[in-house]
Motif scaffolding. Sequence first.
Motif, short mmCIF file in Angstrom:
data_model
loop_
_atom_site.label_atom_id
_atom_site.label_comp_id
_atom_site.label_asym_id
_atom_site.label_seq_id
_atom_site.Cartn_x
_atom_site.Cartn_y
_atom_site.Cartn_z
N LEU A 169 0.81 -1.22 0.00
CA LEU A 169 0.00 0.00 0.00
C LEU A 169 0.85 1.27 0.00
CD1 LEU A 169 -2.72 -1.02 2.64
CD2 LEU A 169 -2.85 -1.21 0.14
N ALA A 170 1.98 1.24 0.70
CA ALA A 170 2.84 2.42 0.79
C ALA A 170 4.23 2.02 1.24
CB ALA A 170 2.24 3.45 1.76
N THR A 171 5.21 2.88 0.94
CA THR A 171 6.59 2.65 1.37
C THR A 171 7.09 3.88 2.13
OG1 THR A 171 7.61 3.58 -0.63
CG2 THR A 171 6.99 1.25 -0.69
N SER A 172 7.95 3.65 3.11
CA SER A 172 8.53 4.75 3.87
C SER A 172 9.74 4.24 4.64
CB SER A 172 7.51 5.34 4.85
OG SER A 172 8.06 6.46 5.53
N ASP A 173 10.91 4.78 4.29
CA ASP A 173 12.14 4.40 4.98
C ASP A 173 12.32 2.89 4.91
OD1 ASP A 173 14.47 4.96 6.36
OD2 ASP A 173 13.54 4.81 8.33
N TRP A 175 10.29 0.66 6.21
CA TRP A 175 9.00 0.05 6.51
C TRP A 175 8.11 0.03 5.27
CZ3 TRP A 175 7.81 -2.11 11.26
CH2 TRP A 175 8.70 -1.83 12.30
N ARG A 176 7.17 -0.93 5.24
CA ARG A 176 6.21 -1.04 4.17
C ARG A 176 4.81 -1.22 4.77
NH1 ARG A 176 10.18 0.46 2.40
NH2 ARG A 176 11.48 -0.38 0.72
N LYS A 177 3.86 -0.42 4.27
CA LYS A 177 2.48 -0.59 4.68
C LYS A 177 1.84 -1.61 3.75
CE LYS A 177 -1.82 1.81 5.80
NZ LYS A 177 -2.55 3.09 5.81
N VAL A 178 1.27 -2.67 4.31
CA VAL A 178 0.72 -3.75 3.50
C VAL A 178 -0.66 -4.14 4.01
CG1 VAL A 178 3.03 -4.66 2.98
CG2 VAL A 178 1.78 -5.54 4.96
N GLN A 179 -1.33 -4.96 3.20
CA GLN A 179 -2.65 -5.47 3.58
C GLN A 179 -2.67 -6.98 3.41
OE1 GLN A 179 -5.98 -3.34 1.99
NE2 GLN A 179 -7.46 -4.96 2.43
N ASP A 180 -3.18 -7.67 4.42
CA ASP A 180 -3.35 -9.11 4.38
C ASP A 180 -4.81 -9.41 4.69
OD1 ASP A 180 -2.58 -11.93 4.35
OD2 ASP A 180 -2.85 -11.85 6.53
N GLY A 181 -5.57 -9.75 3.66
CA GLY A 181 -7.00 -9.93 3.85
C GLY A 181 -7.65 -8.61 4.22
N ALA A 182 -8.32 -8.57 5.37
CA ALA A 182 -8.96 -7.34 5.83
C ALA A 182 -8.08 -6.55 6.78
CB ALA A 182 -10.29 -7.68 6.52
N THR A 183 -6.86 -7.02 7.03
CA THR A 183 -5.97 -6.39 8.00
C THR A 183 -4.90 -5.56 7.30
OG1 THR A 183 -6.28 -8.24 9.52
CG2 THR A 183 -4.44 -6.77 9.96
N GLN A 184 -4.77 -4.30 7.68
CA GLN A 184 -3.71 -3.43 7.19
C GLN A 184 -2.72 -3.16 8.31
OE1 GLN A 184 -5.04 0.18 5.34
NE2 GLN A 184 -6.41 -0.86 3.89
#
Length: 206
Positions: A169-173, A175-184
Amino acid sequence: MGWRFKRVLNLFPFLRLNLSKSGLSTSVGPRGADVNIGRHGMTTNAGIPGTGLSYRQKMGGKGTLTGILMVVAGLGFALYKHNWDVGALITGKRASTTHAERTIAPRGQSATAAPRAPRVAAGADVVAAAIAATGTLYISRNNSDLRSAPSYSATVLKRMVKGSTVTLLATSDDWRKVQDGATQGWMRAGTLRDTPPGTKKPKTAP
């Protein structure tokens, strides 16, 4: 019998100064897998957390090899508890979840942790600098943490299984923002890759 005195001073990660009536000594290593250096020589100390069992052996005497092996095993256990992340082990920033807080999942699936209130300021600067992104990423390490925020102290939402996929979903430094099923949530970049584990990345033309 009589008065006793003992004081432990944490100088640096993995380095402690022990003060007692018997003298001054230094401990090197994480608690439960360390080497003590004092006026009587070097002593290995290893223990199993939560059991009360420990092993202590003076270097140079009978059982020295056993003492060294126990310390190595203790270090391996400590790394396992910190998801094989040396940096997290040294800084002690890995968020812990107790057995009661975890939800036991069927074999082959990831276990989830019961929700806890995340720290409000956890990774706020990383979130602010996040750049939207898309794609599919693969988990490269078993039991990798999916956290509520980009911080080692943030709540663990899930423990991901090696080889499973998440949506970027997004990148920063780092870290990566991700989604697994209904969980972000957020995961460290080092636990993710853009190809399935065990496959080699295609070489780019010079």
